[in-house]
Each structure stands twice: as structure tokens, then as C-alpha cells.
Write a protein that holds these residues in place. Structure first.
Motif, PDB file in Angstrom:
ATOM      1  N   ARG A  42       0.841  -1.205   0.000  1.00 31.11           N
ATOM      2  CA  ARG A  42       0.000   0.000   0.000  1.00 31.11           C
ATOM      3  C   ARG A  42       0.877   1.257   0.000  1.00 31.11           C
ATOM      4  N   LEU A  43       1.632   1.411  -1.066  1.00 35.98           N
ATOM      5  CA  LEU A  43       2.507   2.573  -1.175  1.00 35.98           C
ATOM      6  C   LEU A  43       1.926   3.668  -2.055  1.00 35.98           C
ATOM      7  N   THR A  44       1.105   3.309  -3.018  1.00 34.78           N
ATOM      8  CA  THR A  44       0.722   4.264  -4.079  1.00 34.78           C
ATOM      9  C   THR A  44      -0.734   4.689  -4.046  1.00 34.78           C
ATOM     10  N   GLY A  45      -1.549   4.089  -3.180  1.00 32.13           N
ATOM     11  CA  GLY A  45      -2.948   4.481  -3.114  1.00 32.13           C
ATOM     12  C   GLY A  45      -3.736   4.084  -4.338  1.00 32.13           C
ATOM     13  N   THR A  54      -0.967  -0.703 -12.325  1.00 30.59           N
ATOM     14  CA  THR A  54      -1.214   0.629 -12.887  1.00 30.59           C
ATOM     15  C   THR A  54      -0.795   1.725 -11.915  1.00 30.59           C
ATOM     16  N   SER A  55      -1.117   1.565 -10.641  1.00 32.96           N
ATOM     17  CA  SER A  55      -0.767   2.628  -9.675  1.00 32.96           C
ATOM     18  C   SER A  55       0.744   2.680  -9.438  1.00 32.96           C
ATOM     19  N   VAL A  56       1.414   1.525  -9.432  1.00 31.87           N
ATOM     20  CA  VAL A  56       2.872   1.513  -9.257  1.00 31.87           C
ATOM     21  C   VAL A  56       3.556   2.180 -10.442  1.00 31.87           C
ATOM     22  N   VAL A  57       3.112   1.813 -11.651  1.00 25.76           N
ATOM     23  CA  VAL A  57       3.688   2.426 -12.853  1.00 25.76           C
ATOM     24  C   VAL A  57       3.443   3.935 -12.838  1.00 25.76           C
ATOM     25  N   GLY A  58       2.229   4.331 -12.470  1.00 28.94           N
ATOM     26  CA  GLY A  58       1.904   5.758 -12.435  1.00 28.94           C
ATOM     27  C   GLY A  58       2.725   6.528 -11.434  1.00 28.94           C
ATOM     28  N   ALA A  59       3.017   5.891 -10.295  1.00 28.01           N
ATOM     29  CA  ALA A  59       3.738   6.592  -9.230  1.00 28.01           C
ATOM     30  C   ALA A  59       5.242   6.613  -9.443  1.00 28.01           C
ATOM     31  N   TYR A  60       5.801   5.566 -10.066  1.00 27.16           N
ATOM     32  CA  TYR A  60       7.259   5.421 -10.089  1.00 27.16           C
ATOM     33  C   TYR A  60       7.904   5.509 -11.469  1.00 27.16           C
ATOM     34  N   ARG A  61       7.127   5.406 -12.547  1.00 30.97           N
ATOM     35  CA  ARG A  61       7.764   5.415 -13.861  1.00 30.97           C
ATOM     36  C   ARG A  61       8.484   6.731 -14.140  1.00 30.97           C
ATOM     37  N   LYS A  62       8.068   7.782 -13.499  1.00 28.94           N
ATOM     38  CA  LYS A  62       8.723   9.083 -13.706  1.00 28.94           C
ATOM     39  C   LYS A  62      10.204   9.038 -13.320  1.00 28.94           C
ATOM     40  N   HIS A  63      10.593   8.020 -12.548  1.00 26.97           N
ATOM     41  CA  HIS A  63      11.992   7.914 -12.129  1.00 26.97           C
ATOM     42  C   HIS A  63      12.870   7.219 -13.166  1.00 26.97           C
ATOM     43  N   GLU A  64      12.255   6.673 -14.226  1.00 27.58           N
ATOM     44  CA  GLU A  64      13.062   6.062 -15.283  1.00 27.58           C
ATOM     45  C   GLU A  64      13.883   7.147 -15.978  1.00 27.58           C
ATOM     46  N   PRO A  65      15.155   6.886 -16.264  1.00 25.83           N
ATOM     47  CA  PRO A  65      15.989   7.903 -16.934  1.00 25.83           C
ATOM     48  C   PRO A  65      15.521   8.132 -18.371  1.00 25.83           C
TER      49      PRO A  65
END
Length: 632
Positions: A42-45, A54-65
Motif C-alpha cells: 500500500r505505497l501508491t494508493g 497501474t498505480s505503481v507504474v503511475g507513481a514510479y515510472r517518472k523515475h526512469e531515466p
């Protein structure tokens, strides 16, 4: 030992046997192969606070270089990206979106939740399988690696591990534990193209949705590519549309209600019903064809604004625009008339389409439909006059709109059109025969077109006029139906831009008030878009004596053989006798409106499980097996 499913469900072939063998080995390794649940982090709500892919990708993909296409991030970029991820540990679950890729002592595969994908990375020495019986690590060396090697494309798994960015720049989960959740005993649809056969897509919507979510390539000729939305996106948009319409009505003071689906009388529309029998009461009942008369009973009872999102059932033909059960939005407003309802309908559609799609303009079959301005309004007779075939301008006495007020002239128009259709059919038949006997096709078509230009329209018109009175008679009661026939034959298909058609004949509108200016005309409209009726509304008839007369006329039509004429509903007349305020009402077809917003020409494409003619099991399975090709 797992029970072998019958071959008509799971065909016996190399692929399915391999999957069944994998399932047996998985059961030996982790116990129960179909556990009851999987707890996600329960990290991304995400949904209910849980981490979906979907929520993990939405929350963390911005960190991809950021790297150029085909390029790789620099060591510095990777270090910075992984520092931003800060070793976040997630527990996520999904379907294997691709066949597993083993690379020495490590492996990659993508998981999908139907919307997004997330890569997982499994190392031979590190991943541990979870027992589904004890929910503890399997006490066997390299258990996670052994489990991974038994996975097939389409299986469901849950994993726990750290988020990190790979050397190719893709965010992934470095798997610590892996839990098996469900086996796909059938191979997945072709991952490149999905399912191309529309019959299989509609009959097996579950396979269509899987194919849509797993597809990794889009061809120009692919169905989703032509329409711009995947299957899942079509139904997500439909849901957004319904939500937006509900919210608009709620915001305007309407109350949502529910009325019976089973009724002793099939009333509220001109349609053929489905019949059933209630055993305990020993009575026949009908699946509702419309909720209209129940909703108007609520106006009698004091509700001033009511609506229902309802399922209707009509025992009629199936086509690209018709399904035996369909969804309508109906709502009724006290103290308003047909003109107010047209304005409100226009405003509501503009608002809900903007809310749903982000624009008041939508693309349908390569053309634009613009709901952002005041929609055109034409009387039914004006629409007929505008879209008459050229032959009515070629006769010596050209058509004038006043003809539509003349009973005999209306019959003559239909007779002339019928005669012209017969002439053209005869020429087409002759053309086909000549082609079959060896005539060059282009030459035969050219000859057919030349012959068509030489049809003597004036001669046909003269013959029609000399015989129309004798052949067709002067039964004026049939004229409203003939006006409707002219509209459907000549005008309907040409109404592409959103257009309100008004001034329907009163005789074909038994629940509508007559116009104060013309007693023969009903205060009724229908909204046409792309040649389809999308909405139908009118000023509601609230005079109980006149409503009784209208029902009696409908009864006479039923006795004369019209199975779609309305049935007498004495209780509804009794309700009106208590007094119903002036009111306007409307029905809006949700299925057809969704067709327009998703660029689908068939109603079956916007209904999750449409009704279709049954096919022999062997034939259906053979086509499904052919479509759902192997990835091996």
C-alpha cells in the motif's frame, strides 16, 4: 491429481498438455494452485489503497531515466534513478503478459493488470516460492526459480521485491518472493495482433479483453487501430459516459429510481415483448420494453424529476444497431414541454461528451460529429423534402413539400419509388446475368449505368398516377405510417450531423401530446446522429380520456395484426385520472451513444456480452483454437 477438463473446453494438444503438466508440478511444489487471496502493498494508493500495477507504474515510472529510442542510460543516470526509487518494496500481482524470458541464471517477464505492464526480474539464487498452503517460503533450494520455469504466458502470480531500473532503463521489480495464483490452461491469443475475428471477440469477450491487454503491436488494419481505442478502453469510456450522465441529472435535481423489469403488461413503447410465466402466481409476465409508464406514475405521485438507467428487452430482430436487451436512460420533468426537453438534451449531451472524451467533437467513421453548437432542428416533412431521391425532381410536375399534406400524393410518392426500385432491380439482374455469360464486368456495369439513365421517370409517374387511387385506395388512417416510411427510406440514412427531427404524426405517437397548432402533429422529437436514432422525447400526454382513446386505437391495430402496437393499460389511465402535471420526457440510447463516442459501427462492440445466434460447439471451438495461436 487435477481433473482433466473436457476437450470441448480445453482441446487436447501439445500446448494444453504442457500447461497441464506444469500445473501438476506447481501443485507439487506450492500446494494449492488456486489460493483464495493475495495481499498487495500500500505505497501508491491504488484501488482500495492497494498497489496495482497501474498505480505503481503511475507513481514510479517518472523515475526512469530519459534516453533516446534504442539507447541505454549512462551509469550515472542509473545510479540517480535507483537512488530516487530509494529501495521501495512492493507486493504486486497480475497476469504474465509475455512468455517468460530466461537469460542464464536470471529471467524477465512482464505482468499486466489489464491496463499497464510492469517488468519483474527473477534471479535463480535469490527468488523464493511461497507455499499456498502455509503462506511461508517453500523449503526447497531454488524454489522460486523452479516455480518460474513452470510458468506459462497468461498465468497469474504475485511477487514481492524492490523496485529498481535495469541497464536498459526500464523500471522493474527485483523479485524476492513469488506466489502462484492461477494457471492459464489455454494459450493466450496472438500477442502481436490479438483476435481478428469479430465473432470470437463478441462471443468470448473475456478472450477479447485478454487479447486487447496483452497486444504489443498494432497494425493499420487492426480493429483497435482503426477505431483508436482498445476493447477495455471502449467499456471504460462507456462507464464514464453513464457516470457523467448520472451526475448531470443528479446536479439538476433528478432522483434515480427503479421500476419493474417484469410487468403484467408490455407497455411504454411500440415493440414486441419477451414473455415468461410466474409459477407461484400462475400468471404470464413480460420483460419490460420501456419503463415510461411507471416513471410517469411517479410524476402523478408527486416526484417532479425522475430518471432510470434501465435495461429494456425487445423480442425483435438483431442487427448492427439492435440487440434484444439494451440500455436506455429515461427521465421525466414536470411542468416542461418538448422544446425545453430538446434544449436540455442538447445541453446534457454537450456536457457529458465533453466530460467523457475531453471534447465536444468526436470522430466517427472518418468524419467529425460536433455537439458544441446548437443542433439543427427539422420537421419530419422538411427532412423528407431535403433528402428526396433525384427522380422526384425529374418528373414533369416536380415535388413540392405540400404533397406531404395530401394523402393520395403520399401514396403516389411511395408507388413511384417502388416502381423505380423494381426497374433498377431488373437492370441489375440483367447486368449480373450478362457477366455470368461472359460479358466483361466493366462493360456490363457501364451498360447498366447507361440504361439506368434512360429509365422514363415521367412514364412511371404517369402510370402511378393513373392507378394509385384504384390500387391504393383512400384509407387516410394509413397515411402517418406512410409518412414515417418515406422518412425512413429517404432521410434517415443521410442525417449524419446531430439533428433533431420534430413534428411526428400524432397517430404514430400514442403517448405524446398533440401540437396546439396542428392536432395531427405530435409534440415529439427524435435525435439522429450518423443515421441512427439516439434519443426520443415528447410532451407527455396527461389527459386520461384522450390517453384511453389512444390505447383503444392501438388495441384495434393489434387486433388487425400489428404485434408491436401498444397494449391497453387501464391502471396507467387510472393514474392519470388522479392528475399528472404537464411534463416532458425522453429516452436516450446508451449503447448507440457509446457507439458514436468510440467509433464503433456495431452495437455488439459496445455491449460486453451481446446476444448472438448459437453455433455448433465444434465449429466455435475450431475457430477459437485457430485464432488463439501459440507463442512457442
Amino acid at each position: 491429481m487435477t481433473t482433466r477438463l473436457p476437450e470441448e473446453i480445453v482441446p487436447d494438444n501439445d500446448q494444453t498438455r504442457a500447461r497441464a503438466e506444469h500445473l501438476a508440478k506447481i501443485q507439487a511444489l506450492v500446494g494449492n494452485a488456486y489460493p483464495n487471496k493475495f495481499e498487495r502493498s500500500r505505497l501508491t494508493g491504488g484501488a482500495e489503497g492497494e498497489d496495482t500495477i497501474t498505480s505503481v507504474v503511475g507513481a514510479y515510472r517518472k523515475h526512469e531515466p530519459e534516453v533516446k529510442e534504442g539507447g541505454r542510460p549512462t551509469p550515472e543516470q542509473l545510479e540517480e534513478a535507483n537512488a530516487r526509487l530509494d529501495g521501495a518494496v512492493v507486493r504486486v500481482s497480475g497476469r504474465l503478459a509475455t512468455p517468460p524470458r530466461v537469460m542464464g541464471k536470471a529471467a524477465f517477464v512482464h505482468l499486466s493488470d489489464g491496463k499497464e505492464r510492469l517488468q519483474i526480474y527473477v534471479r535463480r539464487q535469490e527468488a523464493v516460492a511461497v507455499s499456498n498452503d502455509s503462506l511461508r517460503p517453500v523449503e526447497e533450494e531454488e524454489s522460486g526459480w523452479k516455480l518460474f520455469q513452470l510458468l506459462d504466458h497468461g498465468d497469474f502470480v504475485g511477487v514481492e521485491g524492490k523496485l529498481f531500473v535495469t541497464k536498459t532503463g526500464e523500471m522493474s521489480v527485483h523479485v524476492g518472493t513469488i506466489q502462484f495464483l492461477s494457471k492459464a490452461l489455454l494459450p493466450m491469443p496472438d500477442k502481436l495482433h490479438g483476435i481478428s475475428d469479430p465473432e470470437i471477440r463478441q462471443r468470448q469477450r473475456y478472450a477479447d479483453l485478454i487479447a486487447s491487454s496483452l497486444k504489443v503491436k498494432t497494425d493499420e488494419g487492426d480493429d483497435d487501430a482503426r477505431h483508436g481505442l482498445s476493447t477495455r478502453e471502449v467499456f471504460e469510456l462507456r462507464s464514464k459516459l453513464v457516470t457523467a450522465m448520472r451526475r448531470h441529472l443528479d446536479d439538476h435535481g433528478y432522483i434515480e429510481v427503479e421500476t419493474p423489469m417484469l410487468s403484467p403488461i408490455a407497455s411504454g413503447a411500440a415493440a414486441r415483448p419477451f414473455t415468461t410465466h410466474h409459477n407461484a402466481l400462475d400468471i404470464d409476465l413480460y420483460l419490460r420494453i420501456a419503463p415510461e409508464l411507471y416513471l410517469k406514475r411517479l410524476l402523478v405521485g408527486g416526484f417532479e424529476r425522475v430518471y432510470e438507467l434501465n435495461r429494456n428487452f425487445r423480442n425483435e430482430g438483431i442487427s448492427t444497431r439492435h440487440n434484444p436487451e439494451f440500455t436506455m436512460l429515461e427521465f421525466y420533468t414536470a411542468y416542461k414541454d418538448v422544446n425545453w426537453m430538446m434544449d436540455f438534451c442538447e445541453e446534457m449531451l454537450r456536457h457529458t461528451i465533453q466530460t467523457t472524451t475531453g471534447s465536444t467533437t468526436v470522430r466517427f467513421e472518418g468524419q467529425e460529429l460536433d455537439f458544441g453548437h446548437r443542433l439543427e432542428r427539422l420537421s419530419m416533412k422538411e427532412a423528407i423534402a431535403r433528402h428526396l431521391p433525384p427522380l422526384f425532381k425529374e418528373i414533369s410536375e416536380p415535388f413540392h413539400i405540400s404533397w406531404l399534406d395530401d394523402d393520395l400524393r403520399v401514396r403516389e410518392m411511395i408507388a413511384l419509388n417502388d416502381a423505380h426500385v423494381i426497374e433498377e432491380a431488373s437492370l441489375r439482374s440483367l447486368m449480373t446475368m450478362k457477366i455470368e455469360h461472359g460479358m466483361d464486368e466493366d462493360e456490363a456495369v457501364e451498360e447498366y449505368l447507361d440504361a439506368g439513365k434512360k429509365i422514363d421517370i415521367d412514364k412511371l409517374w404517369s402510370e402511378v398516377r393513373s392507378s394509385s387511387s384504384r390500387l391504393l385506395g383512400h384509407d387516410k388512417s394509413a397515411t402517418p405510417l406512410l409518412i414515417q416510411q418515406l422518412f425512413e427510406e429517404f432521410a434517415e440514412q443521410h442525417l449524419f450531423d446531430p439533428t433533431f427531427i420534430t413534428d411526428f404524426p400524432k397517430a404514430i405517437s400514442p403517448l405524446s401530446k398533440a401540437s396546439p397548432d396542428d392536432p395531427a402533429v405530435a409534440e415529439r422529437f427524435e435525435l439522429y446522429v450518423a443515421g441512427m436514432e439516439v434519443a426520443n422525447g415528447f410532451s407527455e400526454l396527461n389527459d386520461p380520456a384522450e390517453q384511453l382513446e389512444r390505447f383503444e386505437e392501438q388495441t384495434r391495430q393489434r387486433e388487425g395484426g400489428d404485434e408491436e402496437a401498444m397494449q391497453m393499460d387501464e391502471d396507467y389511465v387510472k393514474a392519470l385520472a388522479y392528475g399528472m402535471p404537464p411534463a416532458a420526457g425522453i429516452g436516450i440510447g446508451i449503447d448507440r451513444l457509446t457507439m458514436l463516442l468510440t467509433n464503433r459501427r456495431s452495437i455488439r462492440d459496445v455491449i460486453l456480452f451481446p446476444h448472438m445466434r448459437p453455433r455448433p460447439t465444434s465449429e466455435a471451438q475450431a475457430e477459437a483454437d485457430e485464432e488463439q495461436t501459440s507463442d512457442s
